[in-house]
Design a protein around this motif. Structure first.
Motif, mmCIF file in Angstrom:
data_model
loop_
_atom_site.group_PDB
_atom_site.id
_atom_site.type_symbol
_atom_site.label_atom_id
_atom_site.label_comp_id
_atom_site.label_asym_id
_atom_site.label_seq_id
_atom_site.Cartn_x
_atom_site.Cartn_y
_atom_site.Cartn_z
ATOM 1 N N PHE A 279 0.784 -1.235 0.000
ATOM 2 C CA PHE A 279 0.000 0.000 0.000
ATOM 3 C C PHE A 279 0.817 1.287 0.000
ATOM 4 C CE2 PHE A 279 -2.782 -3.233 1.822
ATOM 5 C CZ PHE A 279 -3.899 -3.081 1.006
ATOM 6 N N PHE A 280 2.133 1.206 0.265
ATOM 7 C CA PHE A 280 2.930 2.415 0.383
ATOM 8 C C PHE A 280 4.217 2.370 -0.436
ATOM 9 C CE2 PHE A 280 0.352 2.178 4.237
ATOM 10 C CZ PHE A 280 -0.258 3.416 4.209
ATOM 11 N N SER A 281 4.244 1.549 -1.477
ATOM 12 C CA SER A 281 5.405 1.465 -2.377
ATOM 13 C C SER A 281 6.708 1.236 -1.615
ATOM 14 C CB SER A 281 5.524 2.729 -3.229
ATOM 15 O OG SER A 281 4.327 3.002 -3.889
ATOM 16 N N SER A 282 6.657 0.492 -0.539
ATOM 17 C CA SER A 282 7.818 0.193 0.311
ATOM 18 C C SER A 282 8.503 1.456 0.827
ATOM 19 C CB SER A 282 8.822 -0.680 -0.447
ATOM 20 O OG SER A 282 8.219 -1.883 -0.837
ATOM 21 N N SER A 283 7.721 2.513 1.021
ATOM 22 C CA SER A 283 8.275 3.798 1.439
ATOM 23 C C SER A 283 7.848 4.148 2.860
ATOM 24 C CB SER A 283 7.804 4.898 0.478
ATOM 25 O OG SER A 283 8.109 6.174 0.994
ATOM 26 N N GLY A 284 8.822 4.235 3.736
ATOM 27 C CA GLY A 284 8.544 4.666 5.102
ATOM 28 C C GLY A 284 8.024 6.089 5.133
ATOM 29 N N LYS A 285 8.519 6.915 4.204
ATOM 30 C CA LYS A 285 8.083 8.300 4.134
ATOM 31 C C LYS A 285 6.589 8.371 3.816
ATOM 32 C CE LYS A 285 10.307 10.793 1.142
ATOM 33 N NZ LYS A 285 10.949 11.785 0.258
ATOM 34 N N GLU A 286 6.121 7.511 2.920
ATOM 35 C CA GLU A 286 4.700 7.483 2.581
ATOM 36 C C GLU A 286 3.866 7.030 3.780
ATOM 37 O OE1 GLU A 286 3.206 5.728 -1.006
ATOM 38 O OE2 GLU A 286 4.986 6.336 -2.133
ATOM 39 N N ILE A 287 4.381 6.081 4.547
ATOM 40 C CA ILE A 287 3.659 5.606 5.736
ATOM 41 C C ILE A 287 3.519 6.748 6.741
ATOM 42 C CG2 ILE A 287 3.760 4.073 7.739
ATOM 43 C CD1 ILE A 287 5.117 1.993 5.913
ATOM 44 N N ILE A 288 4.622 7.450 7.010
ATOM 45 C CA ILE A 288 4.597 8.558 7.974
ATOM 46 C C ILE A 288 3.673 9.660 7.478
ATOM 47 C CG2 ILE A 288 5.977 10.349 9.087
ATOM 48 C CD1 ILE A 288 7.126 7.941 10.190
ATOM 49 N N SER A 289 3.751 9.963 6.190
ATOM 50 C CA SER A 289 2.886 10.983 5.608
ATOM 51 C C SER A 289 1.416 10.621 5.795
ATOM 52 C CB SER A 289 3.213 11.131 4.114
ATOM 53 O OG SER A 289 2.323 12.019 3.500
ATOM 54 N N PHE A 290 1.079 9.373 5.522
ATOM 55 C CA PHE A 290 -0.292 8.900 5.691
ATOM 56 C C PHE A 290 -0.723 9.001 7.150
ATOM 57 C CE2 PHE A 290 -3.280 5.459 6.645
ATOM 58 C CZ PHE A 290 -4.293 5.736 5.749
ATOM 59 N N MET A 291 0.165 8.599 8.056
ATOM 60 C CA MET A 291 -0.166 8.630 9.474
ATOM 61 C C MET A 291 -0.383 10.060 9.968
ATOM 62 S SD MET A 291 2.261 5.587 10.914
ATOM 63 C CE MET A 291 1.640 5.659 12.581
ATOM 64 N N ILE A 292 0.401 10.997 9.451
ATOM 65 C CA ILE A 292 0.214 12.397 9.817
ATOM 66 C C ILE A 292 -1.111 12.900 9.256
ATOM 67 C CG2 ILE A 292 1.063 14.746 9.423
ATOM 68 C CD1 ILE A 292 3.918 13.519 9.498
ATOM 69 N N HIS A 293 -1.355 12.615 7.994
ATOM 70 C CA HIS A 293 -2.584 13.079 7.331
ATOM 71 C C HIS A 293 -3.827 12.528 8.014
ATOM 72 C CE1 HIS A 293 -5.725 13.166 4.199
ATOM 73 N NE2 HIS A 293 -5.200 14.358 3.960
ATOM 74 N N GLU A 294 -3.791 11.291 8.434
ATOM 75 C CA GLU A 294 -4.944 10.649 9.085
ATOM 76 C C GLU A 294 -4.958 10.893 10.591
ATOM 77 O OE1 GLU A 294 -7.492 9.174 7.539
ATOM 78 O OE2 GLU A 294 -6.508 9.747 5.665
ATOM 79 N N GLN A 295 -4.037 11.719 11.068
ATOM 80 C CA GLN A 295 -3.918 12.085 12.476
ATOM 81 C C GLN A 295 -3.728 10.863 13.372
ATOM 82 O OE1 GLN A 295 -7.214 14.687 13.346
ATOM 83 N NE2 GLN A 295 -6.431 16.258 11.989
ATOM 84 N N LEU A 296 -2.971 9.883 12.875
ATOM 85 C CA LEU A 296 -2.620 8.711 13.668
ATOM 86 C C LEU A 296 -1.327 8.944 14.450
ATOM 87 C CD1 LEU A 296 -3.371 6.035 10.935
ATOM 88 C CD2 LEU A 296 -4.785 6.609 12.912
ATOM 89 N N ILE A 297 -0.606 9.989 14.051
ATOM 90 C CA ILE A 297 0.630 10.367 14.732
ATOM 91 C C ILE A 297 0.685 11.892 14.715
ATOM 92 C CG2 ILE A 297 2.080 10.271 12.655
ATOM 93 C CD1 ILE A 297 4.272 9.037 14.434
ATOM 94 N N SER A 298 1.209 12.466 15.774
ATOM 95 C CA SER A 298 1.246 13.926 15.880
ATOM 96 C C SER A 298 2.686 14.428 15.838
ATOM 97 C CB SER A 298 0.600 14.368 17.196
ATOM 98 O OG SER A 298 1.410 13.980 18.286
ATOM 99 N N ALA A 299 2.817 15.734 15.732
ATOM 100 C CA ALA A 299 4.149 16.344 15.760
ATOM 101 C C ALA A 299 4.835 16.046 17.085
ATOM 102 C CB ALA A 299 4.033 17.846 15.541
#
Length: 155
Positions: A87-107
């Protein structure tokens, strides 16, 4: 070690088995929350999990003692890699981006790991929308300033 996929029912049972570590069928039946499955159902799942390589067995008289082979950390790693690949093209950056966008992780969560997110947000276009989530006050102020400029330009 090759890890095989588990069904949701197998995974639910494995959560209990990881807590037990080494156990007999009776231990599972005692520890399983209500509603308890039938003993034959649990026996079938134990056989499947043994065939899939998650459990080992040692015969002690007429009964078996089971032992988990695949640690929970290895299974979590397997699932995360599968998720990343599919689902994220083997990209950790995409995972973090998704988690930030979906508010699963905060600053604040990221700062707990000493990750300064502000330079990343300014540099990487994929993270631009995350500014809104992580720095809402700054963005609101910028939006108000832009609206004021537009009003002045119209006048």
């Amino acid at each position: 070690m090759k890890i095989n996929h588990l069904t949701s029912a197998e995974e639910n049972l494995m959560r209990l088995l990881w807590k037990l570590g080494s156990f007999y069928l009776k231990d599972i039946m005692e520890q399983h929350p209500e509603p308890k499955p039938h003993q034959n159902t649990v026996s079938t799942y134990l056989k499947i999990l043994t065939e899939k390589g998650y459990l080992s067995t040692v015969k002690e008289g007429r009964i078996f003692r089971y032992q988990t082979i695949v640690p929970v950390e290895e299974y979590r790693k397997f699932l995360l890699i599968q998720l990343s690949d599919h689902f994220f093209s083997s990209s950790g950056k995409e995972i973090i981006s998704f988690m930030i966008h979906e508010q699963l992780i905060s600053a604040d969560d990221l700062r707990d790991f000493n990750i300064d997110i502000d330079p990343v947000l300014k540099k990487e276009p994929e993270f631009q929308y995350a500014n809104e989530i992580l720095n809402p006050k700054k963005d609101k102020k910028k939006n108000k300033d832009k609206k004021k400029k537009k009003k002045k330009e119209k006048e």
